[in-house]
Write a protein that holds these residues in place. Structure first.
Motif, PDB file in Angstrom:
ATOM      1  N   VAL A 106       2.387  11.424 -10.478  1.00 47.37           N
ATOM      2  CA  VAL A 106       1.468  12.490 -10.409  1.00 47.37           C
ATOM      3  C   VAL A 106       2.762  13.485 -10.922  1.00 47.37           C
ATOM      4  O   VAL A 106       2.491  14.589 -11.527  1.00 47.37           O
ATOM      5  CB  VAL A 106       1.129  12.889  -8.683  1.00 47.37           C
ATOM      6  N   ILE A 149       7.997   8.658   3.102  1.00 43.70           N
ATOM      7  CA  ILE A 149       7.725   7.153   3.066  1.00 43.70           C
ATOM      8  C   ILE A 149       9.009   6.401   3.269  1.00 43.70           C
ATOM      9  O   ILE A 149       9.192   5.550   3.993  1.00 43.70           O
ATOM     10  CB  ILE A 149       6.952   6.383   1.995  1.00 43.70           C
ATOM     11  N   LYS A 200      -3.759  13.076 -11.129  1.00 43.92           N
ATOM     12  CA  LYS A 200      -3.797  13.908  -9.727  1.00 43.92           C
ATOM     13  C   LYS A 200      -3.497  12.836  -8.711  1.00 43.92           C
ATOM     14  O   LYS A 200      -3.428  13.171  -7.413  1.00 43.92           O
ATOM     15  CB  LYS A 200      -5.078  14.403  -9.670  1.00 43.92           C
ATOM     16  N   GLY A 201      -3.569  11.457  -8.959  1.00 41.92           N
ATOM     17  CA  GLY A 201      -3.402  10.656  -7.708  1.00 41.92           C
ATOM     18  C   GLY A 201      -4.382   9.702  -7.603  1.00 41.92           C
ATOM     19  O   GLY A 201      -5.118   9.678  -8.818  1.00 41.92           O
ATOM     20  N   ILE A 202      -4.617   9.187  -6.800  1.00 44.89           N
ATOM     21  CA  ILE A 202      -5.696   7.891  -6.538  1.00 44.89           C
ATOM     22  C   ILE A 202      -6.534   8.154  -5.266  1.00 44.89           C
ATOM     23  O   ILE A 202      -6.142   8.781  -4.406  1.00 44.89           O
ATOM     24  CB  ILE A 202      -5.237   6.637  -6.309  1.00 44.89           C
ATOM     25  N   ILE A 244       6.172  13.713  -0.094  1.00 45.01           N
ATOM     26  CA  ILE A 244       5.453  12.207   0.368  1.00 45.01           C
ATOM     27  C   ILE A 244       6.474  10.930   0.178  1.00 45.01           C
ATOM     28  O   ILE A 244       6.443  10.179   1.183  1.00 45.01           O
ATOM     29  CB  ILE A 244       3.901  12.084  -0.378  1.00 45.01           C
ATOM     30  N   ILE A 245       7.046  11.169  -1.187  1.00 43.60           N
ATOM     31  CA  ILE A 245       7.930   9.951  -1.331  1.00 43.60           C
ATOM     32  C   ILE A 245       9.039   9.859  -0.256  1.00 43.60           C
ATOM     33  O   ILE A 245       9.431   8.866   0.374  1.00 43.60           O
ATOM     34  CB  ILE A 245       8.496  10.265  -2.453  1.00 43.60           C
ATOM     35  N   VAL A 277      -5.349   6.350   4.222  1.00 44.76           N
ATOM     36  CA  VAL A 277      -4.080   6.689   4.420  1.00 44.76           C
ATOM     37  C   VAL A 277      -3.736   6.693   6.021  1.00 44.76           C
ATOM     38  O   VAL A 277      -2.450   5.911   6.336  1.00 44.76           O
ATOM     39  CB  VAL A 277      -3.863   8.200   4.071  1.00 44.76           C
ATOM     40  N   ILE A 334       1.322   4.084  -2.916  1.00 38.37           N
ATOM     41  CA  ILE A 334       1.366   5.745  -2.621  1.00 38.37           C
ATOM     42  C   ILE A 334       2.448   6.224  -3.187  1.00 38.37           C
ATOM     43  O   ILE A 334       2.565   7.482  -4.000  1.00 38.37           O
ATOM     44  CB  ILE A 334       0.952   5.881  -1.181  1.00 38.37           C
ATOM     45  N   GLU A 335       3.716   5.688  -3.030  1.00 40.90           N
ATOM     46  CA  GLU A 335       4.956   6.227  -3.355  1.00 40.90           C
ATOM     47  C   GLU A 335       4.978   6.506  -5.021  1.00 40.90           C
ATOM     48  O   GLU A 335       5.222   7.321  -5.849  1.00 40.90           O
ATOM     49  CB  GLU A 335       6.079   5.376  -3.030  1.00 40.90           C
ATOM     50  N   ILE A 353       1.230  12.577   4.503  1.00 38.18           N
ATOM     51  CA  ILE A 353       0.949  11.396   3.417  1.00 38.18           C
ATOM     52  C   ILE A 353      -0.426  11.871   2.899  1.00 38.18           C
ATOM     53  O   ILE A 353      -1.523  11.583   3.796  1.00 38.18           O
ATOM     54  CB  ILE A 353       1.249  10.221   4.048  1.00 38.18           C
ATOM     55  N   ALA A 354      -0.519  11.786   1.395  1.00 36.10           N
ATOM     56  CA  ALA A 354      -1.629  11.837   0.988  1.00 36.10           C
ATOM     57  C   ALA A 354      -1.751  10.840  -0.116  1.00 36.10           C
ATOM     58  O   ALA A 354      -0.552  10.460  -0.923  1.00 36.10           O
ATOM     59  CB  ALA A 354      -2.147  13.254   0.573  1.00 36.10           C
ATOM     60  N   THR A 355      -2.792  10.629  -0.979  1.00 36.33           N
ATOM     61  CA  THR A 355      -2.759   9.658  -2.056  1.00 36.33           C
ATOM     62  C   THR A 355      -2.952  10.505  -3.434  1.00 36.33           C
ATOM     63  O   THR A 355      -3.084   9.771  -4.428  1.00 36.33           O
ATOM     64  CB  THR A 355      -4.034   8.366  -1.968  1.00 36.33           C
ATOM     65  N   LYS A 356      -3.300  11.636  -3.118  1.00 36.74           N
ATOM     66  CA  LYS A 356      -3.447  12.569  -4.541  1.00 36.74           C
ATOM     67  C   LYS A 356      -3.012  14.098  -3.999  1.00 36.74           C
ATOM     68  O   LYS A 356      -3.167  14.395  -2.920  1.00 36.74           O
ATOM     69  CB  LYS A 356      -5.027  12.480  -4.756  1.00 36.74           C
ATOM     70  N   ILE A 357      -2.682  14.723  -5.020  1.00 35.55           N
ATOM     71  CA  ILE A 357      -2.259  16.069  -5.117  1.00 35.55           C
ATOM     72  C   ILE A 357      -2.528  16.770  -6.141  1.00 35.55           C
ATOM     73  O   ILE A 357      -2.306  16.507  -7.524  1.00 35.55           O
ATOM     74  CB  ILE A 357      -0.522  16.161  -5.101  1.00 35.55           C
ATOM     75  N   THR A 399       4.404  16.033  -3.909  1.00 32.92           N
ATOM     76  CA  THR A 399       4.707  14.814  -4.218  1.00 32.92           C
ATOM     77  C   THR A 399       5.805  14.381  -3.744  1.00 32.92           C
ATOM     78  O   THR A 399       5.916  13.174  -3.310  1.00 32.92           O
ATOM     79  CB  THR A 399       4.341  14.605  -5.919  1.00 32.92           C
ATOM     80  N   GLU A 427       0.852  -1.287   0.037  1.00 32.49           N
ATOM     81  CA  GLU A 427       0.132  -0.049   0.022  1.00 32.49           C
ATOM     82  C   GLU A 427       0.932   1.173  -0.064  1.00 32.49           C
ATOM     83  O   GLU A 427       0.671   2.266  -0.778  1.00 32.49           O
ATOM     84  CB  GLU A 427      -0.897   0.169   1.276  1.00 32.49           C
ATOM     85  N   THR A 462      -3.083   2.821   6.358  1.00 35.61           N
ATOM     86  CA  THR A 462      -1.922   2.394   5.680  1.00 35.61           C
ATOM     87  C   THR A 462      -0.715   2.749   6.365  1.00 35.61           C
ATOM     88  O   THR A 462       0.251   2.032   6.629  1.00 35.61           O
ATOM     89  CB  THR A 462      -1.998   3.109   4.330  1.00 35.61           C
ATOM     90  N   MET A 502       2.677   8.899  -6.454  1.00 29.64           N
ATOM     91  CA  MET A 502       3.520  10.238  -6.249  1.00 29.64           C
ATOM     92  C   MET A 502       4.188  10.630  -7.468  1.00 29.64           C
ATOM     93  O   MET A 502       4.484  11.622  -7.953  1.00 29.64           O
ATOM     94  CB  MET A 502       4.074  10.469  -4.720  1.00 29.64           C
ATOM     95  N   ALA A 562      -8.082   9.606  -8.943  1.00 27.11           N
ATOM     96  CA  ALA A 562      -8.857  10.811  -8.166  1.00 27.11           C
ATOM     97  C   ALA A 562      -9.295  11.721  -9.207  1.00 27.11           C
ATOM     98  O   ALA A 562     -10.233  12.590  -8.690  1.00 27.11           O
ATOM     99  CB  ALA A 562      -7.477  11.789  -7.538  1.00 27.11           C
TER     100      ALA A 562
END
Lengths: 135, 215
Positions: free
Chosen positions: A67, B124, A74-76, B120-121, B147, A60-61, B90-94, B117, A56, B150, A64, A115
């Motif tokens: 993106v 993690i 825009k992401g998920i 966030i990387i 999030v 996300i990584e 941390i987010a799943t969208k930007i 973005t 998971e 996770t 990004m 997204a």
């Protein structure tokens, strides 16, 4: 298209169901690559089962990274619904534990979508609401 | 050459051993705008007199991992030394358009989104380098976001001890019980990082967390 996949399309929205058997044999990199390829086609994915915790975060990584590199992406949105172990009896818990150990977590459902299509997913312990973007 | 490699190998092992015993690398993780930097600032101000970073109502204000080495915290008769690691949310969208609502110019918003973005990387990646984590959640928001689940699931998989902080208890919509119900296996401390509410209980829980991290 694989026989195991069922696709439903309505007014431009495509939902792709992925049975657990289709991803169980893949390693983490292959799984995530497969999911992101589908998401980039603007499809919403419903997976039988769930990804591992480290998958998971990897998802996300990688999202990004995309993106920052894929124009307009825009992401998920991501959500997992699983049976609440607190509501299970002892024997049911044991059965679920054995089943998970043997064939993986097939009790959960994972919903992932771009997204741009899914505005928000609101989860509380018992339900999941998926809000779609109008445009 | 071989001697130098062996010497470096042992010096690295020993320094890691002493680092893990003396200095706890404490990560602040959570979704954007939950108050991670506000809490890190509060701790830094309490014990060093200086802040770690800026805060803003615009999401993704922290876009680079920020540190403060050797923050000595005393609680009752004990003292512990922490390295504070404040991470981007941390987010799943930007979406840069979300920043336009806060009256940022388009270019500024796009640049903020790009940095966010990467942030966030980096956040993690930093999970590999922390011994204990404070997960900061906004107690006015729904805690069941994926999030949050996770982040916590990942920490459990890595066997990193976790303390959950329910921030913004000063707000009317704050609901700590919802966070406690969402994460029943974890200690949850309700605080207001902004006003310094309930920091005594936070430090007590932090020392318990540190004890788990030093095992």
């Amino acid at each position: 298209m694989s026989k195991n996949k069922k696709q439903a399309s309505r007014e431009g929205l495509t939902i792709q169901f992925i049975p657990y058997s289709e991803i169980s044999g893949l390693n983490s990199t292959e799984r995530i690559k497969k999911l992101l390829q589908i998401i980039l086609k603007n499809k919403v994915i419903v997976i039988q089962g769930r990804l591992r915790a480290e998958e998971e975060t990897r998802l996300i990584e990688d999202t990004m990274v995309m993106v920052g590199t894929v124009k307009g992406f825009k992401g998920i949105e991501l959500a997992v619904i699983s049976p609440n172990p607190n509501e299970m009896g002892f024997m049911t818990k044991v059965k679920h534990g054995i089943a998970s150990a043997l064939v993986g977590d097939t009790e959960s459902l994972t919903i992932i979508g771009p997204a741009a299509i899914i505005k928000d997913m609101k989860r509380d312990p018992s339900k999941l609401e998926v809000m779609m973007n109008r445009n | 050459m071989v001697i130098r490699i062996i010497r470096n190998f042992f010096s690295r092992i020993f320094s890691e051993m002493f680092k893990s015993k003396k200095n706890i690398s404490l990560g602040f993780y959570g979704p954007p705008n939950a108050g991670k930097t506000s809490l890190a600032n509060r701790i830094c101000k309490d014990w060093t007199g200086e802040e770690i970073g800026t805060v803003s109502r615009v999401p993704h204000e922290t876009r680079k991992v920020q540190f403060r080495e050797k923050v000595d915290i005393k609680y009752k008769d004990n003292q512990l030394s922490f390295k504070l690691v404040d991470t981007p949310g941390i987010a799943t969208k930007i979406d840069y358009e979300d920043f336009l609502k806060f009256k940022l110019k388009k270019k500024e918003a796009q640049s903020r989104a790009k940095e966010a973005t990467q942030g966030i990387i980096d956040a993690i990646k930093w999970l590999d380098d922390v011994n204990a984590v404070v997960v900061v959640l906004d107690s006015t928001e729904n805690p069941y976001s994926q999030v949050n689940i996770t982040i916590i699931g990942n920490l459990v998989a890595r066997k990193i001890p976790v303390l959950i902080v329910a921030n913004k208890v000063d707000a009317k919509k704050s609901d700590i019980k919802k966070i406690e119900a969402a994460f029943p296996e974890y200690d949850v401390v309700g605080i207001s990082a902004k006003y310094g509410t309930n920091m005594e209980e936070f430090y007590e829980s932090l020392f318990k967390l540190a004890k788990k991290a030093r095992k």
